[in-house]
Write a protein that holds these residues in place. Structure first.
Motif, PDB file in Angstrom:
ATOM      1  N   PHE A 135       0.794  -1.218   0.000  1.00 44.04           N
ATOM      2  CA  PHE A 135       0.000   0.000   0.000  1.00 44.04           C
ATOM      3  C   PHE A 135       0.835   1.282   0.000  1.00 44.04           C
ATOM      4  O   PHE A 135       0.396   2.312  -0.479  1.00 44.04           O
ATOM      5  CB  PHE A 135      -0.932   0.033   1.215  1.00 44.04           C
ATOM      6  N   GLU A 184      -0.718  -4.580   3.463  1.00 44.77           N
ATOM      7  CA  GLU A 184      -2.038  -4.898   4.010  1.00 44.77           C
ATOM      8  C   GLU A 184      -1.913  -5.791   5.247  1.00 44.77           C
ATOM      9  O   GLU A 184      -2.894  -6.034   5.938  1.00 44.77           O
ATOM     10  CB  GLU A 184      -2.902  -5.596   2.946  1.00 44.77           C
ATOM     11  N   PHE A 227      -4.808   2.290   7.967  1.00 42.71           N
ATOM     12  CA  PHE A 227      -6.112   2.212   7.321  1.00 42.71           C
ATOM     13  C   PHE A 227      -7.108   1.620   8.315  1.00 42.71           C
ATOM     14  O   PHE A 227      -7.368   0.429   8.337  1.00 42.71           O
ATOM     15  CB  PHE A 227      -5.992   1.324   6.092  1.00 42.71           C
ATOM     16  N   TYR A 241      -5.492   7.889   4.765  1.00 42.26           N
ATOM     17  CA  TYR A 241      -5.050   7.601   3.400  1.00 42.26           C
ATOM     18  C   TYR A 241      -3.667   8.181   3.103  1.00 42.26           C
ATOM     19  O   TYR A 241      -2.971   7.684   2.239  1.00 42.26           O
ATOM     20  CB  TYR A 241      -6.053   8.164   2.400  1.00 42.26           C
ATOM     21  N   TYR A 300      -7.771  12.124   0.526  1.00 39.92           N
ATOM     22  CA  TYR A 300      -7.127  10.923   0.013  1.00 39.92           C
ATOM     23  C   TYR A 300      -5.611  10.964   0.105  1.00 39.92           C
ATOM     24  O   TYR A 300      -4.960   9.934   0.144  1.00 39.92           O
ATOM     25  CB  TYR A 300      -7.543  10.737  -1.447  1.00 39.92           C
ATOM     26  N   ASN A 306       1.346  -8.843 -11.562  1.00 40.99           N
ATOM     27  CA  ASN A 306       0.216  -7.941 -11.683  1.00 40.99           C
ATOM     28  C   ASN A 306       0.738  -6.517 -11.841  1.00 40.99           C
ATOM     29  O   ASN A 306       1.648  -6.115 -11.120  1.00 40.99           O
ATOM     30  CB  ASN A 306      -0.642  -8.070 -10.414  1.00 40.99           C
ATOM     31  N   PHE A 323      -1.059  -3.711 -11.467  1.00 43.96           N
ATOM     32  CA  PHE A 323      -1.873  -2.739 -10.736  1.00 43.96           C
ATOM     33  C   PHE A 323      -0.932  -2.078  -9.721  1.00 43.96           C
ATOM     34  O   PHE A 323      -0.682  -2.602  -8.636  1.00 43.96           O
ATOM     35  CB  PHE A 323      -3.018  -3.465 -10.031  1.00 43.96           C
ATOM     36  N   GLY A 375      -6.682  -5.541 -10.682  1.00 45.71           N
ATOM     37  CA  GLY A 375      -5.797  -5.966  -9.605  1.00 45.71           C
ATOM     38  C   GLY A 375      -5.564  -7.468  -9.576  1.00 45.71           C
ATOM     39  O   GLY A 375      -5.930  -8.208 -10.498  1.00 45.71           O
ATOM     40  N   ILE A 398     -13.907  -0.988   7.296  1.00 51.14           N
ATOM     41  CA  ILE A 398     -12.613  -1.587   7.676  1.00 51.14           C
ATOM     42  C   ILE A 398     -12.856  -2.822   8.531  1.00 51.14           C
ATOM     43  O   ILE A 398     -12.259  -3.886   8.318  1.00 51.14           O
ATOM     44  CB  ILE A 398     -11.768  -0.565   8.474  1.00 51.14           C
ATOM     45  N   ARG A 435     -14.956   4.391  -0.992  1.00 44.97           N
ATOM     46  CA  ARG A 435     -13.527   4.705  -1.035  1.00 44.97           C
ATOM     47  C   ARG A 435     -12.749   3.705  -0.216  1.00 44.97           C
ATOM     48  O   ARG A 435     -11.654   3.294  -0.567  1.00 44.97           O
ATOM     49  CB  ARG A 435     -13.286   6.109  -0.486  1.00 44.97           C
ATOM     50  N   THR A 436     -13.326   3.320   0.900  1.00 40.49           N
ATOM     51  CA  THR A 436     -12.673   2.340   1.759  1.00 40.49           C
ATOM     52  C   THR A 436     -12.699   0.974   1.101  1.00 40.49           C
ATOM     53  O   THR A 436     -11.701   0.249   1.099  1.00 40.49           O
ATOM     54  CB  THR A 436     -13.389   2.298   3.126  1.00 40.49           C
ATOM     55  N   LEU A 456     -12.791   0.298  -2.002  1.00 39.24           N
ATOM     56  CA  LEU A 456     -11.875   0.272  -3.143  1.00 39.24           C
ATOM     57  C   LEU A 456     -10.489  -0.188  -2.702  1.00 39.24           C
ATOM     58  O   LEU A 456      -9.853  -1.017  -3.344  1.00 39.24           O
ATOM     59  CB  LEU A 456     -11.793   1.672  -3.745  1.00 39.24           C
ATOM     60  N   LYS A 457     -10.046   0.363  -1.615  1.00 37.92           N
ATOM     61  CA  LYS A 457      -8.708   0.012  -1.113  1.00 37.92           C
ATOM     62  C   LYS A 457      -8.684  -1.428  -0.606  1.00 37.92           C
ATOM     63  O   LYS A 457      -7.722  -2.155  -0.835  1.00 37.92           O
ATOM     64  CB  LYS A 457      -8.351   0.973   0.028  1.00 37.92           C
ATOM     65  N   ALA A 458      -9.749  -1.807   0.069  1.00 39.14           N
ATOM     66  CA  ALA A 458      -9.814  -3.164   0.627  1.00 39.14           C
ATOM     67  C   ALA A 458     -10.243  -4.183  -0.427  1.00 39.14           C
ATOM     68  O   ALA A 458     -10.225  -5.378  -0.169  1.00 39.14           O
ATOM     69  CB  ALA A 458     -10.783  -3.188   1.805  1.00 39.14           C
ATOM     70  N   GLU A 459     -10.632  -3.714  -1.604  1.00 49.16           N
ATOM     71  CA  GLU A 459     -11.088  -4.565  -2.710  1.00 49.16           C
ATOM     72  C   GLU A 459     -12.265  -5.437  -2.294  1.00 49.16           C
ATOM     73  O   GLU A 459     -12.161  -6.664  -2.162  1.00 49.16           O
ATOM     74  CB  GLU A 459      -9.926  -5.384  -3.276  1.00 49.16           C
ATOM     75  N   ILE A 477     -15.036   3.884  -9.456  1.00 52.08           N
ATOM     76  CA  ILE A 477     -14.635   2.798  -8.554  1.00 52.08           C
ATOM     77  C   ILE A 477     -15.250   1.491  -9.043  1.00 52.08           C
ATOM     78  O   ILE A 477     -16.475   1.359  -9.087  1.00 52.08           O
ATOM     79  CB  ILE A 477     -15.090   3.087  -7.106  1.00 52.08           C
ATOM     80  N   PRO A 478     -14.418   0.536  -9.408  1.00 52.59           N
ATOM     81  CA  PRO A 478     -14.978  -0.701  -9.972  1.00 52.59           C
ATOM     82  C   PRO A 478     -15.613  -1.625  -8.943  1.00 52.59           C
ATOM     83  O   PRO A 478     -16.061  -2.704  -9.294  1.00 52.59           O
ATOM     84  CB  PRO A 478     -13.759  -1.356 -10.626  1.00 52.59           C
TER      85      PRO A 478
END
Lengths: 388, 452
Positions: free
Chosen positions: A60, A74, A116, A144, A187, A346, A348, B77, B163, B188-189, B191-194, B212-213
């Motif tokens: 991250f 993570e 986070f 963030y 962010y 990957n 990404f 990802g 979270i 938004r959270t 997205l980061k945590a997928e 955001i997917p």
């Protein structure tokens, strides 16, 4: 004595040679012309959990501090120095394991960790001190981004910005009540030269001037989510994800492209009009104002030289291709593709950091270091074919 | 002479043939161009969000440099490579909604959405129960389990809860939430945590305008409802002087946007836009100013209770104007608080709650039998949203990215709130309904019915 015919033959011969030389000159020139090109990272080393000491492969955040690299994952914190790894997880006293931002105080050497969901943590003297929304002036525990300006640690959270003065112990909170935040979801944050820039998700970029203690807002002039009306009229979009401010140049990343602002003029970059590989940018960092690294969902795009609009993107040519390639662009036009030995599974890319001449990238699965032996900033004239 | 004869002879004939060929060529080119234009017209991209041409931003002045949201959000990802767990006792799905009464900075004072959140929770619970009646996950007897969290607490509480759901509870997806700010914070959270967030209660158009997917929405948004309202107000009713009095919170500010923009773009901007604080009961100060402007209609975007009080006070002032509301006025709470006629009252609504569709009827019956109360929009959409998540888990397996992929692949879904159609950014762009007051009830009309 040469006859008139002989003289004519000599003249014709010279003329023929001259014509041949003139005809051949452009070809020779084309083959060996001087071509300003950027440095390309072709030699890479990859790092994964277990084999190299990383606590987790989902990277991250990265922070390079002199010869030390801090890695937020993570699943814990890692430190790399001179080929040695060390990591910390909850078992080692780390209050929370998901780390989205790291900064090292130049003044004290303290390592500040943005968690986070776990608040702000100071790692110093082997001890973790945790600041949360329940025990401090931190406005929210979901962090963030963090940055340090003089004695203040600035924290971008899901509910505004907090600034912690490490000398006085006082906190400031900025949200929609006392800052021009149309939204309060922050962010990323960066600071330099007495200014703090905040990427506000849905609120553009906010600029704090430490001297005047006032905020300015930079927003998308067309005020519409579904379009960018004009290319260079201002910030591309208000959904900002990252900011980098260096030498008076602001670089703002969004999920809709990237913007550059020199204090007077804006310049926009998107995937259809530049060497930027994707508009979806997770993070950006500019070391010198002229160069900007954009960590996208399709690889790392580097605007190596603003003036010549020269880019290099490190990515996989297709999802099933193992080895990454470096794609050199002048503007939108791809001018060269170079091989690399990078094999992360990957592309990404979530974060990037520069440590000396080396480039580090963190991805959704794995960390990599590009060896910068012979690195030079910007572009340098080189005989064509000088890079393989 | 020998040469000149054929030249002289050929020239007039050649010219004539040439002319004919030229004419033919021009005709072919013209026809070709028309055919090409027709072919292209079939592939011309639709305006984002089904925006009618006259409401497209800057349409009269300039073509935008770039249009967004016309292509699907991609997730690129590593998540699809994460192996499924070897053993699992329950399939946990998160629920995030306003279910506890609080005094919150996030909601601008006293909380006000718990009633909606509780309905939403009941809808989600019913979907889980129905799935478990069919032997749970893939018929293997592994039950689905709802992990419930309140988002109505401290500022940014939804982020903390996401979270917790993502990293501690390890849920496979989340259904939530209603408040626009909390919804944005949540995605938004996520997205980061997928992690997938399916929204079933927030009609803020900007929710999915974030690229955001991982963000999905199964309820039709205020963009669609406002376009229908604007068309009806300006084209059908022929009104032109609309005054706005909206809640001074994110819901009131953002959700009225598309109506305001539409009105401006057809040259009939709000004659004024005033606001009130959530919880206010006296609107006379604002209404006096509005009355002085001689409006054709008063529009409000806010909760049912305040909207009802505004309508009552408008009527008490003797203002016989149209009252335009958000979908939140289509509720028992609004009708009870108005306690009178709903003539000249209209609102957009994301679905037809009186539908006789088999699925809709079965759901309403089951809901009433189970909970002893009637289902409404938040319950119905939560039931649909949860079922979409369950379907995606059944197909995608226990992998968050593959669950996302399955949801992204759903371009339509027939649920208890009707047939839904999704755009490339996973927003529900199904046709909305017009709720028109009749006596002390609402009737629900499709666009075609409304414009007959």
């Amino acid at each position: 004595m040469r006859t008139k015919n002989q003289k004519l033959k000599v003249i014709r011969l010279f003329a023929g040679v001259l014509i041949c030389l003139l005809a051949a000159a452009p070809a020779i020139s084309a083959d060996a012309s001087i071509d300003p090109v950027p440095f390309v990272y072709q030699n890479w080393e990859v790092f994964y959990k277990g084999s190299n000491g990383l606590p987790n492969d989902h990277i991250f955040s990265l922070c390079a501090d002199k010869g030390v690299l801090w890695v937020g994952t993570e699943g814990g914190l890692a430190r790399y120095e001179k080929d040695e790894w060390r990591s910390w997880t909850k078992a080692d006293g780390l209050p929370w394991e998901v780390i989205t931002s790291i900064k090292v105080s130049e003044k004290t050497g303290d390592v500040w960790l943005g968690m986070f969901g776990g608040g702000l943590v100071r790692f110093s003297g082997g001890r973790f001190d945790q600041f949360t929304q329940f025990n401090s002036g931190l406005v929210n525990d979901v962090i963030y981004g963090i940055t340090i300006l003089e004695d203040n640690v600035w924290v971008a959270t899901a509910a505004g910005v907090s600034a912690y003065n490490t000398v006085s112990g006082q906190w400031q909170i900025f949200n929609e009540k006392n800052a021009p935040m149309e939204e309060i979801w922050c962010y990323n944050v960066d600071a330099a030269d007495g200014k703090v820039f905040v990427a506000v998700w849905g609120g553009g970029v906010l600029e704090w001037d430490e001297r005047t203690r006032r905020w300015d807002a930079h927003r998308d002039p067309d005020r519409e989510m579904e379009i960018d009306l004009f290319r260079d009229d201002g910030l591309i979009h208000i959904i900002t994800t990252s900011v980098s401010y260096t030498k008076g140049i602001l670089w703002a990343a969004t999920y809709f492209g990237m913007s550059r602002y020199d204090g007077t003029s804006w310049r926009g970059y998107m995937d259809h009009d530049s060497g930027l590989v994707s508009n979806f940018i997770n993070f950006n960092i500019s070391p010198d104002g002229n160069t900007c690294y954009a960590a996208t969902d399709k690889g790392l795009s580097v605007l190596c030289d603003y003036q010549s609009d020269t880019w290099v993107t490190y990515r996989r040519a297709a999802p099933d291709v193992k080895q990454w390639t470096a794609h050199m662009n002048r503007g939108k036009q791809e001018i060269r593709v170079l091989k690399t030995n990078l094999t992360l599974p990957n592309d990404f890319v979530i974060c990037a950091a520069l440590m000396g001449e080396d480039l580090w990238i963190g991805t959704g699965h794995g960390l990599a270091r590009g060896t910068g032996q012979g690195y030079y900033p910007g572009v340098k004239p080189m005989m064509k074919g000088g890079l393989q | 002479m020998i040469l000149s004869k054929p030249f002289q002879y050929m020239t007039p004939i050649n010219t004539g043939v040439l002319r004919k060929w030229c004419v033919l060529l021009i005709m072919v080119l013209i026809i070709g161009a028309q055919v090409d234009a027709r072919a292209n017209s079939k592939t011309v991209e639709q305006n984002y969000g089904k925006t009618p041409d006259e409401y497209v931003p800057y349409k009269k002045f300039s073509n935008p440099y770039k249009k967004f949201f016309l292509e699907p959000n991609e997730y690129l990802g590593y998540g699809r490579n994460i192996p499924e767990p070897d053993h699992i006792d329950t399939i946990d799905i998160g629920f995030l909604g306003p279910i506890e009464k609080t005094v919150s900075v996030a909601t601008g004072g006293a909380s006000h959405e718990e009633d909606l959140g509780k309905k939403m929770l009941l809808g989600a619970r019913l979907a889980i129960e129905h799935a478990n009646e069919h032997k749970g996950y893939r018929g293997k007897g592994i039950p689905f389990r709802l992990v419930v969290r309140n988002d109505n607490g401290l500022w940014g509480a939804s982020a903390n809860e996401i979270i917790d759901l993502a990293y501690n509870e390890r849920v496979w997806a989340i259904l939530g939430t209603i408040d626009g700010a909390n919804s944005h914070i949540a995605i938004r959270t996520a997205l980061k945590a997928e992690l997938v967030v399916m929204n079933s209660g927030n009609t803020d158009p900007t929710y999915t305008e974030t690229a955001i997917p991982w963000a999905f929405r199964c309820i039709t948004d205020d963009r669609q409802m406002c376009y229908l309202l604007a068309d009806y107000v300006f084209k059908k009713l022929g009104l032109s002087r609309v005054a706005a009095l909206r809640a001074n919170n994110r819901y009131g500010r953002i959700s009225i946007d598309e109506f305001r923009d539409a009105a401006t773009r057809i040259g009939k901007p709000f004659i004024t836009e005033l606001n009130y604080r959530v919880g206010d009961t006296d609107f006379s100060r604002q209404l006096e100013r509005i009355k002085a402007l001689k409006p054709d209609a008063v529009m409000t975007y806010g909760d049912a209770r305040e909207s009802a009080l505004i309508l009552k006070q408008i009527r008490a002032m003797g203002l016989d104007v149209w009252f335009i509301g958000s979908d939140r006025i289509v509720s028992d709470e609004f009708i009870e608080n108005v306690d009178g006629s709903l003539e000249k009252v209209i609102a957009g609504h994301p679905y037809n709650p009186l539908s006789r569709d088999e699925k809709a009827v079965a759901f309403k019956t089951a809901f009433e039998e189970k909970f002893g109360e009637s289902a409404e929009t938040f319950a119905a959409h939560a039931y649909d949203g949860m079922n979409m998540i369950i379907d995606a888990i059944e197909k995608g397996g226990l992998n968050r990215a593959k669950i996302r992929d399955e949801l992204a692949a759903m371009t339509t879904y027939h649920g208890v709130s009707g047939l839904k159609r999704f755009d490339p950014i996973f927003n529900n762009i199904s046709n909305t309904y017009l709720a028109i007051g009749n006596g002390n009830q609402f009737e629900f009309l499709t666009r075609d019915q409304a414009f007959k």
